[in-house]
Scaffold this active site. Structure first.
Site, PDB file in Angstrom:
ATOM      1  CG  ASP A 162      23.065  76.962 -33.885  1.00  0.00           C
ATOM      2  OD1 ASP A 162      24.148  76.639 -33.542  1.00  0.00           O
ATOM      3  OD2 ASP A 162      21.992  77.144 -33.361  1.00  0.00           O
TER       4      ASP A 162
ATOM      5  CD  GLU B 246      24.832  79.113 -28.340  1.00  0.00           C
ATOM      6  OE1 GLU B 246      24.874  80.001 -27.253  1.00  0.00           O
ATOM      7  OE2 GLU B 246      24.493  80.087 -29.275  1.00  0.00           O
TER       8      GLU B 246
END
Ligand code: ZN
Length: 434
Positions: A83, A147
């Protein structure tokens, strides 16, 4: 040195991954699955059998294991998140999700944080398959979701629900380390992360007596709250040197021919110049007030006022952090953790650290490797619950003028093709010898 195909692939994979928009807006608003499928397909082409795992539909993680030649050796985890943080296209010189390669530079969100590392891992694993290379240790590769928010759909979920995938892993390498820090005086420094501060995001609540704004009120919640956050914001946290920071200061002092006066660290930091940035945020705990909420009308004293504080504590510093917050908030203001993660400390005398250092020094002759402690945190915190010691090692050789720290979550995030080539070389060398 990595072969020509690995060099081509790391660039192409970085660009392709950037084009797959995996913006994480928090609150579950993200979809990593297309990037996860992309990575899994590239791994599967080498004969590996990657596992795709989701706690929430669309929030996909990928894990694969490369069997090492020495079954008695402990396994090594290599991880990168899929991400990225949001990017406002209007602010950028190129579209942040174009993955455009222009003048030898790959542009886009994730170019350094951290689709570059994802691409390096993929390129190295594929090069090994072509050459028939088997590492000594089992190497577990993990690409994670989430994350950039809570990690609940990513490394946290993997650690909680799928620990068997990481069986035998004692050490891990991941985000943020071994990038070039230019000191302004011609030196290239390569900080390798061997520690992370813990995160304590705090909610403060002051209670008082609600009432009319024209009356006497010695129990004003806004006054109580503002006094507490002023004390917190102005607090001088005492100096606390963790093993990593102590080593960093000692090595930097030696590099500049200074006496390593650890009894007067502030003076030493002054003398270190720009290199002080590598340590100054990690010589003490910190707590910065960031948000305030109170009241609804100018002539009404509210019964409650709320503030938020971004707190960070050093490895071993959490108890002191808690006790200090109790003291600074005082009897009229309560505080609680809204988000809480552990601090990490990794050893510097391990063979793994020595091999990371050697790999960087081989490909960046004249570069100076120093350990550092991250002021914030990464997925390594979640994996630490599995007994995995985490290092930050995502090698990049950057030219002067390209400030890695500013590119992180920044506008015009980009990475030179040559930096990616260096990364593949160093990662390949390290993983082969690990
Ligand atoms: Zn990141």
């Amino acid at each position: 040195m990595a072969d020509a195909q690995a060099r081509d692939e790391v660039v192409r994979f970085t660009s392709d991954l950037i084009r797959i928009d995996t913006t994480n807006r928090g609150g579950g608003d993200c979809r990593e699955r297309p990037a996860a499928e992309y990575a899994a397909a590239l791994l599967a082409e080498t004969g590996l059998e990657p596992t795709l795992l989701e706690r929430t539909p669309g929030r996909t993680n990928v894990v694969a294991r490369i069997e090492g030649s020495d079954p008695s050796a402990e396994a090594l985890l290599v991880h990168g998140h899929l991400d990225v943080v949001p990017a406002e296209a209007a602010d950028w010189s190129v579209h942040p999700f174009s993955g455009e390669i222009r003048d030898g530079v790959v542009w886009g969100r994730g170019a350094v944080d951290m689709k570059n590392m994802d691409a390096m891992i993929l390129a190295v694993v594929r090069a090994w398959a072509r050459e028939g290379v088997r590492p000594r240790r089992d190497v577990v590769v993990a690409f994670t979701a989430d994350e950039e928010a809570s990690a609940e759909d990513g490394s946290g979920f993997l650690a909680d629900e799928h620990p068997h995938l990481f069986e035998g892993c004692t050490e891990g390498v991941g985000e943020s380390g071994a990038f070039t820090f230019h000191d302004g005086g011609g030196r290239e420094i390569y900080p390798i992360a061997a520690g992370e501060r813990g995160t304590g995001w705090l909610k403060l609540t002051a209670r008082g007596r609600a009432g009319h704004g024209s009356k006497v009120n010695r129990e004003n919640a806004v006054t109580r709250l503002s006094a507490a956050i002023t004390r917190i914001g102005e607090h001088e946290w005492p100096l606390r040197l963790t093993p990593t920071v102590r080593a960093a200061l000692t090595e930097l002092a030696a590099l500049y021919g200074l006496e390593a006066r650890l009894d007067d660290v502030d003076a030493l930091l002054d003398k270190l110049g720009p290199a002080a940035r590598l340590v100054e945020a990690t010589v003490r705990n910190s707590a910065n007030p960031t948000m305030l909420e109170a009241g609804y009308k100018i002539n009404v004293i509210p019964g409650e006022a709320v503030a938020y504080v971004d707190g960070r504590y050093l490895p071993g510093g959490e108890d002191e952090f808690r006790a200090t917050l109790d003291e600074l908030t005082g009897p009229d203001v309560d505080w609680e953790f809204q988000h809480h993660t552990v601090a990490l400390q990794a050893p510097l005398d391990s063979p793994t650290y020595a091999r990371m250092r050697a790999a960087v020094e081989e490909f960046a002759p004249g570069g100076h490797v120093v350990p550092y402690c991250m002021s914030g945190g990464t997925d390594a915190k979640q994996f630490s619950r599995l007994g995995i010691t985490g290092y930050g090692f995502a090698p990049l050789r950057l030219p002067e003028g390209l400030d890695y720290q500013a590119l992180f979550h920044g506008v015009d995030e980009r990475v030179p093709v040559e930096a990616l080539h260096f990364g593949v070389d160093v990662l390949d060398r390290f993983l082969r010898t690990a």
